[in-house]
Design a protein around this motif. Sequence first.
Motif, PDB file in Angstrom:
ATOM      1  N   GLU A 290       1.014  -1.140  -0.196  1.00 34.34           N
ATOM      2  CA  GLU A 290      -0.004   0.026   0.152  1.00 34.34           C
ATOM      3  C   GLU A 290       1.048   0.984   0.139  1.00 34.34           C
ATOM      4  O   GLU A 290       1.842   1.205   0.824  1.00 34.34           O
ATOM      5  CB  GLU A 290      -0.927   0.272   1.408  1.00 34.34           C
ATOM      6  CG  GLU A 290      -1.743   1.125   1.488  1.00 34.34           C
ATOM      7  CD  GLU A 290      -2.458   1.648   0.385  1.00 34.34           C
ATOM      8  OE1 GLU A 290      -2.606   2.733  -0.136  1.00 34.34           O
ATOM      9  OE2 GLU A 290      -3.579   0.570   0.082  1.00 34.34           O
ATOM     10  N   ASP A 291       0.557   2.195  -1.043  1.00 34.07           N
ATOM     11  CA  ASP A 291       1.427   3.380  -1.098  1.00 34.07           C
ATOM     12  C   ASP A 291       0.937   4.345   0.124  1.00 34.07           C
ATOM     13  O   ASP A 291       1.965   5.467   0.334  1.00 34.07           O
ATOM     14  CB  ASP A 291       1.521   4.041  -2.297  1.00 34.07           C
ATOM     15  CG  ASP A 291      -0.038   4.444  -2.978  1.00 34.07           C
ATOM     16  OD1 ASP A 291      -0.992   3.856  -2.130  1.00 34.07           O
ATOM     17  OD2 ASP A 291      -0.035   5.055  -4.003  1.00 34.07           O
ATOM     18  N   ASP A 292      -0.223   4.314   0.608  1.00 32.69           N
ATOM     19  CA  ASP A 292      -0.554   5.240   1.782  1.00 32.69           C
ATOM     20  C   ASP A 292       0.020   4.865   2.962  1.00 32.69           C
ATOM     21  O   ASP A 292      -0.332   3.785   3.548  1.00 32.69           O
ATOM     22  CB  ASP A 292      -2.122   5.499   1.592  1.00 32.69           C
ATOM     23  CG  ASP A 292      -2.680   6.489   2.646  1.00 32.69           C
ATOM     24  OD1 ASP A 292      -2.051   6.444   3.885  1.00 32.69           O
ATOM     25  OD2 ASP A 292      -3.581   7.116   2.404  1.00 32.69           O
TER      26      ASP A 292
ATOM     27  N   PRO B 188       5.791  -0.525   0.611  1.00 33.60           N
ATOM     28  CA  PRO B 188       5.252   0.876   0.346  1.00 33.60           C
ATOM     29  C   PRO B 188       4.907   1.035  -1.054  1.00 33.60           C
ATOM     30  O   PRO B 188       4.419   2.035  -1.571  1.00 33.60           O
ATOM     31  CB  PRO B 188       6.213   2.073   0.958  1.00 33.60           C
ATOM     32  CG  PRO B 188       7.457   1.188   0.786  1.00 33.60           C
ATOM     33  CD  PRO B 188       7.369  -0.278   1.026  1.00 33.60           C
ATOM     34  N   HIS B 189       5.399   0.250  -1.961  1.00 34.32           N
ATOM     35  CA  HIS B 189       5.318   0.237  -3.352  1.00 34.32           C
ATOM     36  C   HIS B 189       5.382  -0.948  -4.220  1.00 34.32           C
ATOM     37  O   HIS B 189       5.798  -1.858  -3.829  1.00 34.32           O
ATOM     38  CB  HIS B 189       6.339   1.296  -4.027  1.00 34.32           C
ATOM     39  CG  HIS B 189       7.714   0.935  -3.755  1.00 34.32           C
ATOM     40  ND1 HIS B 189       8.460  -0.016  -4.408  1.00 34.32           N
ATOM     41  CD2 HIS B 189       8.608   1.316  -2.868  1.00 34.32           C
ATOM     42  CE1 HIS B 189       9.768   0.045  -4.045  1.00 34.32           C
ATOM     43  NE2 HIS B 189       9.797   0.664  -3.018  1.00 34.32           N
TER      44      HIS B 189
END
Length: 75
Positions: free
Chosen positions: A9-11, A33-34
């Motif tokens: 998840e990038d958030d 994160p990516h």
Amino acid sequence: MSARILVAEDDPSILLSLQFLLAKEGYQVTTAPHGEQAWHLLLQAPPDLALLDVDRKSTRLNSSHIPLSRMPSSA
């Protein structure tokens, strides 16, 4: 042995929330994160379950040799 879950998840706030909630339930949680890091982790040590925030335009995770189950977006 508890199930291993990969969360991509990038958030950051969503990522930390999911990590906290899943770990609290006893799961072994790995985060990414990516997409590039998630892809690397999927190949390196496949988890029992992967929760992926997949970009519809992504070509690497759209490959037919990776089974993906998608939930429709509410947006």
